[in-house]
Write an enzyme that holds these catalytic residues in place. Structure first.
Site, PDB file in Angstrom:
ATOM      1  N   CYS A   1       0.803  -1.269  -0.123  1.00  0.00           N
ATOM      2  CA  CYS A   1      -0.036  -0.025  -0.035  1.00  0.00           C
ATOM      3  C   CYS A   1       0.980   1.257  -0.313  1.00  0.00           C
ATOM      4  O   CYS A   1       0.702   2.118  -0.861  1.00  0.00           O
ATOM      5  CB  CYS A   1      -0.820  -0.132   1.134  1.00  0.00           C
TER       6      CYS A   1
ATOM      7  N   CYS B   1       7.343   4.145   6.051  1.00  0.00           N
ATOM      8  CA  CYS B   1       6.642   3.934   5.118  1.00  0.00           C
ATOM      9  C   CYS B   1       7.396   3.639   3.710  1.00  0.00           C
ATOM     10  O   CYS B   1       6.800   2.977   2.976  1.00  0.00           O
ATOM     11  CB  CYS B   1       5.610   5.062   4.725  1.00  0.00           C
TER      12      CYS B   1
HETATM   13  S1  SF4 Z   1       0.521   4.487   5.787  1.00  0.00           S
HETATM   14 FE1  SF4 Z   1       0.928   3.246   3.873  1.00  0.00          FE
HETATM   15  S2  SF4 Z   1      -0.201   1.447   4.197  1.00  0.00           S
HETATM   16 FE2  SF4 Z   1      -1.070   3.032   5.629  1.00  0.00          FE
HETATM   17  S3  SF4 Z   1      -3.103   3.782   4.359  1.00  0.00           S
HETATM   18 FE3  SF4 Z   1      -0.899   5.187   3.942  1.00  0.00          FE
HETATM   19  S4  SF4 Z   1      -0.147   4.200   2.204  1.00  0.00           S
HETATM   20 FE4  SF4 Z   1      -1.506   2.933   2.882  1.00  0.00          FE
END
Ligand code: SF4
Length: 254
Positions: free
Chosen positions: A131, A238
């Site tokens: 993600c 991240c």
């Molecule tokens: S922090 Fe990373 S895993 Fe969580 S919603 Fe945002 S992009 Fe997605």
């Protein structure tokens, strides 16, 4: 006859040169005050080829206030992951108005990639790395692609994983600059107070490091500021500050 260098060899040579340049800048100028680092980087070392990346999170106001003192037209990149708190988006607009910043570049994930990788929008529930890759790492690589360097507001005190953060560091073929790396929580608080800077409203609710809403929780007293991120996962960053970004930048240069 010497063999013709392959494209990958040229990239490796260029990246070794960037690493040496970053180490040299860090040795010579890493001790300067944050405002001096920003001024010399923006006007001298990387004039016209530098941006800032901001999450408009808990600690973002200080760096942006300093940048506005030097150059309000400096590009500021904001990654709109599609998962931000509404409060963060409102705070972004309010700070931009407060400081008179004129070049905010909102970068979003690629639509086609989202449809392919995260069609339901729930990927964060099963694979946070994938993600973050599609919503942060690839968009940031695209955002910084036109520049030779960029500023961040990262600091050593924010997490044990950032304890040895340098001021100038190489990321692939570019240089990332952390002018506030050596600041303490007191430095941060004093600057906010002295300049009466607006605070992200989520800070009042205990959010000391603010990212996407599904992956951010308030922090308990005494815990490090980033302990509210990806609670229950081993993940602490991240990917935009790790090798995932270097790989994306290298891929983009191929
Ligand atoms: S922090 Fe990373 S895993 Fe969580 S919603 Fe945002 S992009 Fe997605």
């Amino acid at each position: 006859m010497l063999a013709k260098p392959r494209p990958l060899d040229r990239i490796i040579d260029a990246e070794a040169g960037i690493a040496a340049e970053a180490a040299g800048l860090d040795a010579l100028y890493g001790h300067l005050k944050p405002l001096e680092i920003i001024e010399r980087s923006a006007r001298e070392f990387f004039h016209g080829e530098i941006a800032a990346v901001s999450s408009f999170g808990a600690d973002s106001a200080v760096l942006l206030h300093m940048i506005a003192k030097i150059d309000r037209t400096l590009p500021v990149i904001f990654l709109d992951t599609g998962k931000h708190f509404e409060e963060t988006l409102s705070y972004r607009d309010a700070l931009v108005a407060d400081f008179g910043l004129t070049d905010i570049r909102v970068i979003t994930p690629e639509e086609a990639a989202l449809e392919r990788i995260d069609p339901t929008g729930n990927l964060n529930e099963t694979d946070t790395d994938a993600c973050c890759d599609v919503r942060k790492v690839e968009p940031l690589a695209r955002g910084v692609d036109p520049f030779r360097a960029w500023f961040t507001g990262r600091k050593r005190f924010q997490a044990t994983t950032r304890a040895s953060l340098p001021v100038f560091e190489a990321v692939g073929s570019r240089i990332r600059i952390n002018p506030l790396a050596h600041w303490t929580t007191s430095d941060q608080a004093n600057y906010m107070r002295t300049h009466a800077l607006r605070e992200n409203p989520l800070v009042a609710y205990g959010y000391l490091s603010i990212g996407c809403f599904p992956c951010t929780q308030p922090v308990q007293p005494g815990e490090d500021a980033r302990s509210g991120r990806w609670v229950g996962h081993a993940k602490t960053e991240c990917g935009i500050h790790l090798s995932g970004l270097e790989k994306s930048l290298t891929d983009a240069s191929l």
